[in-house]
Design an enzyme around this catalytic site. Structure first.
Site: not given
Ligand SMILES: Nc1ncnc2c1ncn2[C@@H]1O[C@H](COP(=O)(O)OP(=O)(O)OP(=O)(O)O)[C@@H](O)[C@H]1O
Ligand SMILES: [Mg+2]
Length: 763
Positions: A622, A265, A39-40, A231-232
């Protein structure tokens, strides 16, 4: 690299759905998806994509959970679009709004150079009010009042509306605090007269500013923010969402708004964050395009499995599963300890072992706990083992006394109405102005509805007090004059010398005294750095503003995360709350016990247990590769030795994902080694009766008064099922029941009667 090549390559770093969300740049977009699903990452790439598509960087507003997260995003974006990335409006709600309020606060009755009150300032104002109203301090507990006021502000409830709200008023009377609405009103007045905003005000006053100035201010920001992202989003409160709506939801709006979050979350409902916002968003923006991300890129299979299992115990979630194509990975380790001290040792041993075995650096490891007070034992053991660590969330640099004293002088130099700053330094260093005089001054100011500073020349005091006060007034006036001509660094040095603080600290040749001087020097260095920092500030018409006012704002909103990290390699210790959005190769979630995680405050309310479970879900997700959960049979908690059962959350992880055959660590005190406690298999074979009972609803379980429990009785334990009391020994509070629970693998249990949850069975 040319723009096109860049564009190609960055879009290649996304999966199909992520790419769709990134390139859907017009209209409302929502991504509700599990942890680690990117997402981020989507937000980051989306901003890069917007800029690549010709959107002007400062027309993009992105609200993040920490300023550090915003900075990291900008760094990544700049890899695609270059320097321009710096000009995106990125930061927390509080820091972005503070910056906007600096321009226009005068329109709603505050000075543009308003002070930001921290929790200490708020406490001090509240305690003054309680004293003036002659209320009982125990009854009117400051923390409770603070949270009531915060709740009211976050829901746009003014003091007048509060007094008219029957629900709120009857809740307060029920808690025997019927005067809260009056305290609230007085608090608002006092802050306004001091030209001060607390953290909630940064949101509330921002809302007022926009709402009450539709033509100039609101219109201006609507034009200037062509794209708004959050975000969040699951942790935004009502007020934050209302501000977002003001900015993007109006007739003729392009509604370019993109929110990402995960209802599973959501961990700030105690602060007023509401999942309602997600549902409301869909209502408010019927054209919203929703993207579902399901692949987890962060964690190995075992961790993802465990996370799915845990969260499935919460019923009220938007249904979504996460999956990963990563390896099985290591199973989750559960470490049972006899005491909290042993837990500290075993975790630090575990860290050393992991570093050797998997070649991890310290910074790839973190320890997460439910309450900050738990950090102490881990600190002790890490220090003993020479493992560098950093704690987030302890007493921060800016909360130290000598720093607050210096800052108070600086605050007064900018905003003379700041009563809290004035009270702090009016007799520091000591200049003979007594407490009674200060109280008189405060009362006089209140009566005449002016600030204490303004009251000084008007109040009639005895000759000596009068002289001392006017000397102080002259001192502050001179600082205020210097603030006009000096830069922030020169002013701070001037204040340090002329206030007498330097003399005072120099005169103190104790170790602590030397430490305090070092701290002030570090503060001055920090201000110097601020002056010389040449980063381009956000905003189209940004003028490089190195004023002391800007400096004070930046430090008022600093969180531990925002400190520039030195390149040191350290283990991170923090609360599970603070870990949101972050990731580490190895995570230790410690203190996995009933009454701790879940917290004792949540035990009686199923809704709160669900929130604790979401927090646990955040904690375990995490971890990228190694996840360790630990608990202690006994620990010092709130000054007493407590015996807690292992956390119910441990049982929610299926045994397949847990390591039961870990090598025993070479320490003589450990009882079960580094491994799974038997407990995890305990609940597979309950008697039909127990099962039926547990299936009905644990909340209908009615523990019997513990003094009625006698030898020979048949009892039911909420977790261990049916048992027979074999013996009771010990006196009064220390009575221990030895109970045989036939369904358990190790059936003999000794249970502290004081904490026991047992129901007497009649047969
Ligand atoms: N398509 C992709 N290819 C490779 N790595 C990815 C891809 N998408 C996400 N990632 C990696 O996966 C990890 C998690 O991504 P991210 O932090 O954006 O998730 P999130 O959904 O925001 O998680 P959270 O809910 O914990 O905030 C990061 O290290 C990110 O770089
Ligand atoms: Mg995130």
């Amino acid at each position: 690299m040319s723009g096109t090549t860049n564009k190609q390559s960055y879009l290649d770093e996304l999966n199909d759905i992520q790419r769709q969300a990134v390139t859907a740049i017009e209209g409302p977009v929502m991504v509700i998806a599990g942890p680690g699903s990117g997402k981020t990452r989507v937000l980051t790439y989306r901003i890069a994509h917007l800029i690549e598509s010709g959107v002007i960087p400062w027309e993009i507003l992105i609200l993040t959970f920490t300023n550090k997260a915003a900075r990291e995003m900008k760094e990544r974006i700049s890899k695609v679009v270059g320097e321009k990335a710096q000009r995106v409006w990125a930061g927390t709600f509080h820091s972005i709004f503070a910056r906007m309020l600096r321009k226009d606060a005068h329109r709603i009755g505050y000075p543009n150079d308003f002070t930001i009150y921290d929790t200490d300032d708020t406490n001090s104002v509240l305690s003054e009010i309680i004293k003036q109203m002659s209320l009982d301090r125990k009854q009117y507990n400051i923390a409770a009042i603070r949270s009531r006021i915060s709740m009211a502000k976050s829901n746009l409830i003014t003091p007048k509306a509060y007094a008219l709200n029957e629900d709120l008023m009857s809740y307060d009377s029920m808690n025997r605090r019927p005067m809260i609405h009056i305290i609230y009103q007085k608090y608002v007045n006092k802050c306004l007269r001091s030209g001060a905003m607390d953290f909630d005000d940064l949101l509330l006053q921002m809302f007022r500013l926009l709402y009450q100035n539709p033509d100039n201010v609101l219109e201006r920001y609507r034009k200037s923010f062509q794209h708004v992202m959050v975000d969040e989003f699951q942790d935004t409160n009502y007020l934050q969402y209302q501000i977002i709506k003001l900015l993007v939801h109006y007739p003729g709006s392009k509604e370019n708004v993109c929110i990402v979050g995960d209802d599973a979350q959501s961990i700030y409902s105690f602060r007023g964050a509401t999942i309602e916002n997600i549902l409301q968003f869909e209502n408010d923006f019927p054209d919203v395009r929703t993207f579902k991300l399901e692949q987890n890129y962060r964690s190995t299979h075992h961790i993802v499995q465990a996370a799915n299992q845990v969260i499935s115990f919460n019923e009220k979630q938007i249904k979504k599963e996460i999956w990963t194509d990563k390896d099985e990975g290591e199973k989750i380790k559960v470490v049972k300890c006899m005491t909290d001290n042993e837990e500290g040792r075993r975790v630090s041993d575990g860290i050393i072992e992991q570093k050797n075995r998997y070649n991890l650096s310290n910074s790839e490891i973190s320890i997460l706990y439910r309450t900050n007070a738990q950090s102490r034992v881990f600190e002790e053991h890490l220090r003993r083992q020479n493992i560098p660590y950093k704690i987030y969330g302890g007493l921060s640099f800016y909360q130290r006394k000598e720093i607050k004293d210096m800052i108070a002088y600086l605050r007064l130099s900018v905003n003379e109405k700041d009563n809290e700053a004035l009270k702090r330094v009016i007799n520091y260093p000591k200049r003979g102005i007594g407490k009674t005089t200060v109280d008189k001054l405060a009362e006089f100011a209140d009566e005449h509805e002016i600030s204490m500073y303004e009251a000084i020349p008007q109040i009639k005091l005895t000759g000596r007090a009068n002289k001392l006060m006017s000397d102080f007034l002259l001192l502050i006036q001179s600082f205020r004059a210097k603030a006009q001509s000096m830069n922030a660094y020169e002013l701070a040095n001037h204040v340090y010398k002329q206030s007498g603080i330097m003399m005072l600290l120099k005169g103190d040749d104790s170790m602590e005294g030397a430490g305090r001087m070092e701290n002030v020097t570090a503060l001055l260095d920090g201000i110097n750095e601020f002056i010389n920092d040449d980063e381009i500030p956000e905003g189209e018409e940004a003028v490089v503003d190195k004023s002391i006012a800007t400096y004070l704002q930046s430090i008022a909103l600093i969180t531990d995360f925002d400190k520039e990290e030195e390149s040191e390699d350290f283990v991170t210790l923090m609360s599970a709350h603070a870990a949101k959005g972050l990731e580490f190769k190895s995570v230790f979630v410690v203190g996995m016990e009933e009454n701790l995680f879940p917290s004792f405050m949540s035990m009686s309310d199923p809704k709160q247990i669900d929130e604790e479970r979401r927090l646990f879900y955040v904690a375990i997700t995490r971890a990228e590769q190694y996840l360790t959960l630990s608990y202690a049979n006994s620990r010092y908690q709130y000054g007493n030795m407590r015996f807690n059962d292992p956390s119910r959350f441990l049982e929610e992880i299926s045994a397949e994902n847990v390591d039961s055959a870990m090598p025993t660590h070479n320490n003589e005190h450990s009882h079960e080694g580094f491994g799974t406690p038997k407990l995890l298999g305990n609940f597979k074979k309950l008697s039909p009766k127990t099962e039926a009972m547990l299936a009905i609803d644990p909340s209908t379980f009615k523990p019997s008064p513990n003094h009625t429990i006698k030898e020979g009785m048949k009892v039911m334990h909420l977790k261990f099922g049916e048992g027979v009391v074999k013996a009771i020994d010990g006196e009064r509070d220390n009575k221990v029941a030895s109970i045989h629970f036939s369904q358990l693998d190790s059936p003999e249990r000794r249970i502290m009667l004081r904490f026991a949850k047992l129901q007497i069975l009649d047969d």
